[in-house]
Design a protein around this motif. Sequence first.
Motif, PDB file in Angstrom:
ATOM      1  N   ALA A  37       7.850   6.494   4.213  1.00 22.27           N
ATOM      2  CA  ALA A  37       6.955   6.361   3.059  1.00 22.27           C
ATOM      3  C   ALA A  37       7.638   5.429   2.068  1.00 22.27           C
ATOM      4  CB  ALA A  37       6.693   7.721   2.419  1.00 22.27           C
ATOM      5  N   TYR A  38       7.056   4.251   1.857  1.00 23.53           N
ATOM      6  CA  TYR A  38       7.695   3.216   1.065  1.00 23.53           C
ATOM      7  C   TYR A  38       6.782   2.760  -0.068  1.00 23.53           C
ATOM      8  CZ  TYR A  38      10.558   2.990   5.274  1.00 23.53           C
ATOM      9  OH  TYR A  38      11.363   3.312   6.339  1.00 23.53           O
ATOM     10  N   ALA A  39       7.410   2.216  -1.116  1.00 23.39           N
ATOM     11  CA  ALA A  39       6.650   1.605  -2.206  1.00 23.39           C
ATOM     12  C   ALA A  39       7.157   0.192  -2.433  1.00 23.39           C
ATOM     13  CB  ALA A  39       6.792   2.426  -3.483  1.00 23.39           C
ATOM     14  N   LEU A  40       6.224  -0.683  -2.782  1.00 30.09           N
ATOM     15  CA  LEU A  40       6.530  -2.030  -3.276  1.00 30.09           C
ATOM     16  C   LEU A  40       6.228  -1.997  -4.766  1.00 30.09           C
ATOM     17  CD1 LEU A  40       5.094  -4.690  -0.785  1.00 30.09           C
ATOM     18  CD2 LEU A  40       7.433  -4.559  -1.633  1.00 30.09           C
ATOM     19  N   LEU A  41       7.271  -2.122  -5.573  1.00 26.70           N
ATOM     20  CA  LEU A  41       7.129  -1.935  -7.016  1.00 26.70           C
ATOM     21  C   LEU A  41       7.483  -3.224  -7.749  1.00 26.70           C
ATOM     22  CD1 LEU A  41       6.836  -0.039  -9.541  1.00 26.70           C
ATOM     23  CD2 LEU A  41       9.289   0.456  -9.264  1.00 26.70           C
ATOM     24  N   GLY A  42       6.655  -3.588  -8.722  1.00 26.68           N
ATOM     25  CA  GLY A  42       6.959  -4.758  -9.527  1.00 26.68           C
ATOM     26  C   GLY A  42       5.804  -5.085 -10.448  1.00 26.68           C
ATOM     27  N   PRO A  43       6.018  -6.005 -11.393  1.00 26.46           N
ATOM     28  CA  PRO A  43       4.962  -6.372 -12.334  1.00 26.46           C
ATOM     29  C   PRO A  43       3.926  -7.274 -11.688  1.00 26.46           C
ATOM     30  CG  PRO A  43       6.896  -7.741 -12.706  1.00 26.46           C
ATOM     31  CD  PRO A  43       7.285  -6.741 -11.648  1.00 26.46           C
ATOM     32  N   SER A  44       2.840  -7.511 -12.397  1.00 23.45           N
ATOM     33  CA  SER A  44       1.807  -8.426 -11.902  1.00 23.45           C
ATOM     34  C   SER A  44       2.411  -9.808 -11.666  1.00 23.45           C
ATOM     35  CB  SER A  44       0.665  -8.541 -12.919  1.00 23.45           C
ATOM     36  OG  SER A  44       0.034  -7.295 -13.089  1.00 23.45           O
ATOM     37  N   GLY A  45       2.031 -10.426 -10.538  1.00 17.68           N
ATOM     38  CA  GLY A  45       2.493 -11.769 -10.247  1.00 17.68           C
ATOM     39  C   GLY A  45       3.823 -11.861  -9.535  1.00 17.68           C
ATOM     40  N   CYS A  46       4.413 -10.719  -9.168  1.00 15.59           N
ATOM     41  CA  CYS A  46       5.736 -10.760  -8.525  1.00 15.59           C
ATOM     42  C   CYS A  46       5.648 -11.030  -7.027  1.00 15.59           C
ATOM     43  CB  CYS A  46       6.503  -9.467  -8.784  1.00 15.59           C
ATOM     44  SG  CYS A  46       5.853  -8.022  -7.911  1.00 15.59           S
ATOM     45  N   GLY A  47       4.445 -10.944  -6.437  1.00 18.66           N
ATOM     46  CA  GLY A  47       4.269 -11.232  -5.017  1.00 18.66           C
ATOM     47  C   GLY A  47       3.999 -10.029  -4.141  1.00 18.66           C
TER      48      GLY A  47
END
Length: 365
Positions: A37-47
Motif C-alpha cells: 500500500a503506497y502513496a505518491l505525495l506532493g504539491p500540485s504540479g510535482c508530477g
Amino acid sequence: MAEIRLHQLAHSYSRQPAGEGDYALHQLEHVWEQGGAYALLGPSGCGKSTLLNIISGLLTPSHGQVLFDGKSVNDLSPQQRNIAQVFQFPVVYDTMTVFDNLAFPLRNQGLDEGRVRTRVEEIAEVLDLGALLKKKARNLSADEKQKVSMGRGLVRDDVSAILFDEPLTVIDPHLKWKLRRKLKQIHEQFNITMIYVTHDQLEASTFADKIAVMHGGRIVQFGTPRELFERPRHTFVGYFIGSPGMNLIDVRADAGGVAFGDVHLALPDGLRERLAATNAGRLQVGIRPEFVQMWDAPFDGALPASVLDVEDLGTYRIVTLVLGGVSLKARLAEDRPVPAAHAWVGLPMQWLLLYVDDVLLEAVP
C-alpha cells in the motif's frame, strides 16, 4: 497483483524538449513491491498524476520503461495491463443501478451471472453498499458514488494494481476518515498493490505503508511515515511534511561545527568529518518544531531567545521564537506554559539534521 518497476523513466509534454526544464518527470528508478500500500505525495504540479497515468497506460513515457513483474508494458493499453484506476471525480453510470455498475466489469469478461452476483455482493458488503444495490447511481451522494467507483476496481480478481488519483477531493471532510479507513481495510483484506496519489500528508500517512514524496518531477524520498517525519533526506520533505514543517536555518561552517548569528552548534565527530570532506554549497540545519525544547529558565545547553508570537490551536501551541537573529518555531502541548517575552531554547543534537544543497548529510560510519 504485480510488482511495478520504473526503469530510467522520464516524460516531457513537449515534442522536442530543449532541456531539463521541459520535463514533467526527470529520470526515475523506483520499485513498488507486489501487494504493498503506497502513496505518491506532493504539491500540485510535482508530477504525481503524470506518473500515475504512465503506470496505468493512459500516457506513454518519453523515455524509459514501466515493468510489471519484470515485463515491459509500455506498449500495452490500460485494459491489457489489468489496471483499475479511481479518479478524483467519481466515474459511474448514472442510469444503471449500483449492482449493474459493480457487475459491469465482470459481465465484460463473460462471467456467468451466478459468479457475478456472488462477487458483487461480496464487494458491496465490504464497501457498505449492500443496501444500495437496487438504487440508481444518479441518486447517490458523492461519497457513495466514489465507493461504487472503487468497487468497480475491486470487483475483478485479476487486477495487477489499483491506482487512486486524489479520490477523496470531492468528499465531505467528515466522511473522509471513514473512506480512508475503508481503503486500508480493503488492502488488508485483499492484499492488492495500491498506489494512492494525494497532496494531503494525513491521507498519505493513514493509508500507506510507504510514501514516495515528489518534488519537481523527482521522487526525493521513499520511506515510512515515521522515517519521513523523523529523518527527512531532503529539505523539501522536511518542509512539506509536518504541521508546521521543519525549521530550516542557513548556517556557516565553524570550528567544530556550524553557526548562525551568534549561535554555535557543535557537531559529532563523524558528521564533522563528513562535512570537512564535502565540497559544501548551501548549508542548513533542520529541526522539527516538536523537538525544539523551550523553558522559562536556563537549563543545560540552553540558548536565550525572544518570544515573537504564540498561536493557540486548541490541543497544542505554535510558538515563534527569535534565536540568533533567526525565526524558529516550537510546538508545545496545550498545558505547557509559554514565557511572555523571553525563553530558553534547546536544540537536541539527536534531532538536529544537517543539509548540504538540500540533501541530508550523513555522518561517517
